[in-house]
Design an enzyme around this catalytic site. Structure first.
Site, PDB file in Angstrom:
ATOM      1  N   ASN A   1      -2.969  17.519  11.976  1.00 55.91           N
ATOM      2  CA  ASN A   1      -3.618  16.644  12.956  1.00 55.91           C
ATOM      3  C   ASN A   1      -3.595  15.225  12.401  1.00 55.91           C
ATOM      4  O   ASN A   1      -3.151  14.974  11.288  1.00 55.91           O
ATOM      5  CB  ASN A   1      -5.049  17.119  13.231  1.00 55.91           C
ATOM      6  CG  ASN A   1      -5.661  16.445  14.444  1.00 55.91           C
ATOM      7  OD1 ASN A   1      -5.014  16.282  15.465  1.00 55.91           O
ATOM      8  ND2 ASN A   1      -6.909  16.040  14.327  1.00 55.91           N
ATOM      9  N   LYS A   2      -4.116  14.298  13.181  1.00 56.80           N
ATOM     10  CA  LYS A   2      -4.186  12.889  12.787  1.00 56.80           C
ATOM     11  C   LYS A   2      -4.656  12.758  11.346  1.00 56.80           C
ATOM     12  O   LYS A   2      -5.601  13.432  10.928  1.00 56.80           O
ATOM     13  CB  LYS A   2      -5.135  12.159  13.738  1.00 56.80           C
ATOM     14  CG  LYS A   2      -5.308  10.710  13.454  1.00 56.80           C
ATOM     15  CD  LYS A   2      -4.050   9.946  13.774  1.00 56.80           C
ATOM     16  CE  LYS A   2      -4.229   8.484  13.417  1.00 56.80           C
ATOM     17  NZ  LYS A   2      -3.030   7.902  12.885  1.00 56.80           N
TER      18      LYS A   2
ATOM     19  N   ASP B   1      -2.161  18.798  16.310  1.00 49.95           N
ATOM     20  CA  ASP B   1      -0.790  18.567  16.741  1.00 49.95           C
ATOM     21  C   ASP B   1       0.062  19.812  16.518  1.00 49.95           C
ATOM     22  O   ASP B   1       1.024  20.043  17.227  1.00 49.95           O
ATOM     23  CB  ASP B   1      -0.200  17.370  16.000  1.00 49.95           C
ATOM     24  CG  ASP B   1      -0.805  16.078  16.492  1.00 49.95           C
ATOM     25  OD1 ASP B   1      -0.347  15.583  17.524  1.00 49.95           O
ATOM     26  OD2 ASP B   1      -1.762  15.583  15.866  1.00 49.95           O
TER      27      ASP B   1
END
Length: 163
Positions: free
Chosen positions: A61-62, A51
């Site tokens: 990120n996630k 991201d």
């Protein structure tokens, strides 16, 4: 191998769908199984999205990506981040400067409106985590692959792209 990617199941819903439509062989697994897969030598490399990428290569990120990178590192499995240059923010020095969003409890205590956790259960639900660049073998972009030291190699990719 594709992690289901809880709590929103993006791996099961999106990644698996995309791979199936492209005819790429895969096997869906619970998030917690990735360590066992790597420990058994069944993963040659790990590829994740991002991201946001900081100038030093730290990557948001996630949530769960950091755990995946740490286990990959422990098992000698190369860990790569795949992200377009538009995701890389050279004005953000490191992952310490990235704000981590917290989401609502409903994503963790229920699935499809069916609550399975006790009422008023306290919940911690970060949307992202930050993987330190020391765990990342390379950052794959549309203009090439950056490697450590990321501060230099990411600038070189921007220069190559004329940005």
């Amino acid at each position: 191998w594709v992690d289901e990617t809880r709590p929103r199941l993006q791996g099961a819903r999106l990644t698996a769908w995309e791979l199936k439509n492209w005819g790429v062989p895969f096997k869906l697994m619970p998030d917690g199984a990735s360590g066992l897969v790597m420990q058994r030598g069944q993963a040659d490399a790990i590829f994740v999205g991002a991201d946001r990428v900081a100038a030093n290569g730290d990557t948001a990120n996630k949530v769960g990506t950091y755990n995946l990178a740490a286990v990959a590192h422990d098992n000698g499995v190369p860990f790569y981040v795949c992200a377009p240059l538009s995701t890389i923010d050279l004005s953000t020095a490191s992952g310490n400067d990235i704000t981590i969003e917290e989401r609502g409890a409903e994503e963790v205590v229920s699935i499809d409106g069916h609550q399975f956790a006790p009422d008023d259960c306290p919940v911690f639900n970060p949307a992202f985590d930050v993987t330190p660049s020391r765990l990342i073998m390379g950052i794959v972009t549309e203009h090439g692959v950056a490697s450590a030291p990321f501060e230099q190699s990411l600038k070189e990719l921007f220069a190559k792209a004329g940005q």
